[in-house]
Write a protein that holds these residues in place. Structure first.
Motif, PDB file in Angstrom:
ATOM      1  N   PHE A  70      43.434  55.393  44.308  1.00  0.00           N
ATOM      2  CA  PHE A  70      42.354  54.152  44.135  1.00  0.00           C
ATOM      3  C   PHE A  70      42.462  54.173  42.799  1.00  0.00           C
ATOM      4  CE2 PHE A  70      41.535  55.950  48.345  1.00  0.00           C
ATOM      5  CZ  PHE A  70      42.014  54.847  49.053  1.00  0.00           C
ATOM      6  N   ILE A  71      42.327  55.161  41.854  1.00  0.00           N
ATOM      7  CA  ILE A  71      42.186  55.393  40.362  1.00  0.00           C
ATOM      8  C   ILE A  71      43.369  54.282  39.682  1.00  0.00           C
ATOM      9  CG2 ILE A  71      42.718  56.202  38.315  1.00  0.00           C
ATOM     10  CD1 ILE A  71      40.913  58.629  39.295  1.00  0.00           C
ATOM     11  N   GLY A  72      44.644  54.436  40.508  1.00  0.00           N
ATOM     12  CA  GLY A  72      45.753  53.759  40.544  1.00  0.00           C
ATOM     13  C   GLY A  72      45.568  52.251  40.757  1.00  0.00           C
ATOM     14  N   THR A  73      45.302  52.038  42.014  1.00  0.00           N
ATOM     15  CA  THR A  73      45.070  50.599  42.414  1.00  0.00           C
ATOM     16  C   THR A  73      43.930  50.062  41.574  1.00  0.00           C
ATOM     17  OG1 THR A  73      43.892  51.207  44.389  1.00  0.00           O
ATOM     18  CG2 THR A  73      45.968  51.013  44.615  1.00  0.00           C
ATOM     19  N   GLY A  74      42.795  50.546  41.567  1.00  0.00           N
ATOM     20  CA  GLY A  74      41.600  50.157  40.787  1.00  0.00           C
ATOM     21  C   GLY A  74      41.584  49.828  39.549  1.00  0.00           C
ATOM     22  N   ILE A  75      41.933  50.863  38.630  1.00  0.00           N
ATOM     23  CA  ILE A  75      41.758  50.954  37.239  1.00  0.00           C
ATOM     24  C   ILE A  75      43.224  50.357  36.623  1.00  0.00           C
ATOM     25  CG2 ILE A  75      41.362  52.222  35.102  1.00  0.00           C
ATOM     26  CD1 ILE A  75      39.483  53.946  36.953  1.00  0.00           C
ATOM     27  N   PHE A  76      44.237  51.271  36.967  1.00  0.00           N
ATOM     28  CA  PHE A  76      45.476  51.058  36.220  1.00  0.00           C
ATOM     29  C   PHE A  76      46.054  49.567  36.849  1.00  0.00           C
ATOM     30  CE2 PHE A  76      45.995  55.835  35.875  1.00  0.00           C
ATOM     31  CZ  PHE A  76      45.485  55.800  34.580  1.00  0.00           C
ATOM     32  N   SER A  77      45.464  49.005  37.929  1.00  0.00           N
ATOM     33  CA  SER A  77      46.267  47.790  38.235  1.00  0.00           C
ATOM     34  C   SER A  77      45.244  46.943  38.353  1.00  0.00           C
ATOM     35  CB  SER A  77      46.637  48.027  39.863  1.00  0.00           C
ATOM     36  OG  SER A  77      47.261  46.579  40.578  1.00  0.00           O
ATOM     37  N   ILE A  78      44.048  46.817  39.363  1.00  0.00           N
ATOM     38  CA  ILE A  78      43.141  45.640  39.196  1.00  0.00           C
ATOM     39  C   ILE A  78      42.401  45.345  37.803  1.00  0.00           C
ATOM     40  CG2 ILE A  78      40.986  44.972  40.031  1.00  0.00           C
ATOM     41  CD1 ILE A  78      43.241  44.453  41.974  1.00  0.00           C
ATOM     42  N   VAL A  79      42.007  46.440  37.199  1.00  0.00           N
ATOM     43  CA  VAL A  79      41.293  46.152  35.978  1.00  0.00           C
ATOM     44  C   VAL A  79      42.215  45.720  34.918  1.00  0.00           C
ATOM     45  CG1 VAL A  79      40.070  47.436  34.004  1.00  0.00           C
ATOM     46  CG2 VAL A  79      39.328  47.648  36.393  1.00  0.00           C
ATOM     47  N   PHE A  80      43.455  46.383  34.915  1.00  0.00           N
ATOM     48  CA  PHE A  80      44.247  46.119  33.600  1.00  0.00           C
ATOM     49  C   PHE A  80      44.930  44.717  33.918  1.00  0.00           C
ATOM     50  CE2 PHE A  80      48.752  46.375  32.365  1.00  0.00           C
ATOM     51  CZ  PHE A  80      48.469  46.605  30.867  1.00  0.00           C
ATOM     52  N   PHE A  81      45.178  44.539  35.273  1.00  0.00           N
ATOM     53  CA  PHE A  81      46.152  43.239  35.240  1.00  0.00           C
ATOM     54  C   PHE A  81      45.194  41.999  35.256  1.00  0.00           C
ATOM     55  CE2 PHE A  81      45.327  41.994  39.730  1.00  0.00           C
ATOM     56  CZ  PHE A  81      45.449  40.532  39.659  1.00  0.00           C
ATOM     57  N   ASN A  82      43.695  42.102  35.655  1.00  0.00           N
ATOM     58  CA  ASN A  82      42.662  40.929  35.554  1.00  0.00           C
ATOM     59  C   ASN A  82      42.537  41.024  34.155  1.00  0.00           C
ATOM     60  OD1 ASN A  82      41.396  39.878  38.073  1.00  0.00           O
ATOM     61  ND2 ASN A  82      41.943  41.876  38.475  1.00  0.00           N
ATOM     62  N   TRP A  83      42.254  41.982  33.150  1.00  0.00           N
ATOM     63  CA  TRP A  83      41.948  41.575  31.793  1.00  0.00           C
ATOM     64  C   TRP A  83      43.344  40.960  31.083  1.00  0.00           C
ATOM     65  CZ3 TRP A  83      44.531  43.460  27.423  1.00  0.00           C
ATOM     66  CH2 TRP A  83      44.138  43.288  26.370  1.00  0.00           C
ATOM     67  N   CYS A  84      44.422  41.505  31.401  1.00  0.00           N
ATOM     68  CA  CYS A  84      45.568  40.784  30.825  1.00  0.00           C
ATOM     69  C   CYS A  84      45.841  39.386  31.417  1.00  0.00           C
ATOM     70  CB  CYS A  84      46.752  41.589  31.360  1.00  0.00           C
ATOM     71  SG  CYS A  84      47.097  43.177  30.389  1.00  0.00           S
ATOM     72  N   LEU A  85      45.403  39.191  32.513  1.00  0.00           N
ATOM     73  CA  LEU A  85      45.461  37.810  33.071  1.00  0.00           C
ATOM     74  C   LEU A  85      44.432  36.827  32.514  1.00  0.00           C
ATOM     75  CD1 LEU A  85      46.728  35.615  34.941  1.00  0.00           C
ATOM     76  CD2 LEU A  85      44.904  36.293  36.723  1.00  0.00           C
TER      77      LEU A  85
END
Length: 299
Positions: A70-85
């Protein structure tokens, strides 16, 4: 029910495509990209936790050693991809940001080769090249022209695709042990835990009480996140994941329509061609999964 499943998936994807409306709305109140991410994940986490507690509290049971998923899905994915988007929306345009996000299937194809030993097929190679050329056209690198998009805008746009792709990678491991609702809920809980102490959102208390901010927060957290995910997940139960993914390409189409109709962004012929190539590549990749599944069942 199958026809209705496609409708639910399409509506869910369309709600994802509407996210730029709420992002731009929050930008008008002075929120930064990372603060908009925080608003999205916190609102979504609160709604999901309440929903799970009402439906089945046992779904919140989790072993601490699985936190890495969930660190992977939550931080490395959701947070990172939303900030980039959200940053890409600022740096480029809504349409360009949306289509760069949809490089995710191509990135998943590449990562899966190394992580899950999935071979490159002819279809996958064609899809990768179509994605490459499509992105080239979208950012303005066309014959006789020069890029109309900043280098930073391209990088964060592609970063959103990478972050989006990482959800499929980390999620694959998490879903082997937990239900999709559990994975989604903990994804946003972990994302919120990372956002709350780092974004300085508490300095915006007066803005957060504005009716316009509250409406946009509900829009981005409920409509374009929780409801979108739920509709997509319900529809996914009745159709193949490959067909669901193809149906979900409604998202960048809606985002493009929003950019043109509401925000009066203009697209060149080359950008329209690039969008067509990237969406076609998504369909080719998903169709190849369907063909491979049929072949394996026939053996």
């Amino acid at each position: 029910m199958k026809k209705w499943a496609y409708v639910l998936i399409a509506i869910g994807a369309a709600l994802w495509g509407l996210i730029a409306i709420f992002v731009e709305g929050l930008y008008e109140y002075g929120f930064t990209a990372i603060q908009v991410v925080a608003i999205r994940v916190i609102v979504a986490a609160l709604i999901l936790v309440v929903f799970v507690l009402i439906k089945n509290p046992r779904l919140l049971k989790m072993e601490m050693r699985d936190s890495i998923y969930f660190i992977g899905t939550g931080i490395f994915s959701i947070v990172f991809f939303n900030w980039c988007l959200f940053t890409a929306i600022q740096e480029t345009s809504i349409a360009v940001a949306a289509i760069l996000l949809y490089t995710a299937p191509a990135i998943v194809t590449i990562l899966s080769r190394f992580l899950f030993q999935e071979w490159f097929t002819k279809r996958k190679m064609i899809a990768l090249f179509m994605t490459l050329f499509g992105c080239t056209f979208v950012i303005g690198l066309v014959p006789g022209g020069s890029s109309s998009v900043s280098f930073f805008g391209v990088i964060v746009g592609l970063g959103s695709g990478l972050g989006y792709a990482l959800y499929s990678i980390f999620g694959k491991y998490a879903l082997a042990k937990y239900s999709s609702l559990t994975v989604t809920t903990y994804t946003f809980i972990f994302a919120s835990a990372a956002m709350i102490p780092t974004t300085g959102l508490w300095t915006k208390t007066s803005e957060l009480q504005e009716p316009g901010v509250l409406l946009n927060a509900v829009g981005i957290g409920f409509l374009s996140t929780v409801l979108a995910y739920m509709l997509y997940t319900v529809g996914l139960q009745f159709v193949e994941s490959s067909r669901a993914s193809i149906t979900a390409t409604v998202e960048p189409v809606v985002a493009t329509l929003v950019s043109v109709m509401l925000f009066h962004e203009q697209l060149t012929v080359w950008q329209v061609l690039g969008i067509f190539l990237v969406l076609s590549a998504v369909m080719i990749v998903q169709e190849s999964k369907k063909v491979r599944m049929k072949q394996s069942l026939a053996q």
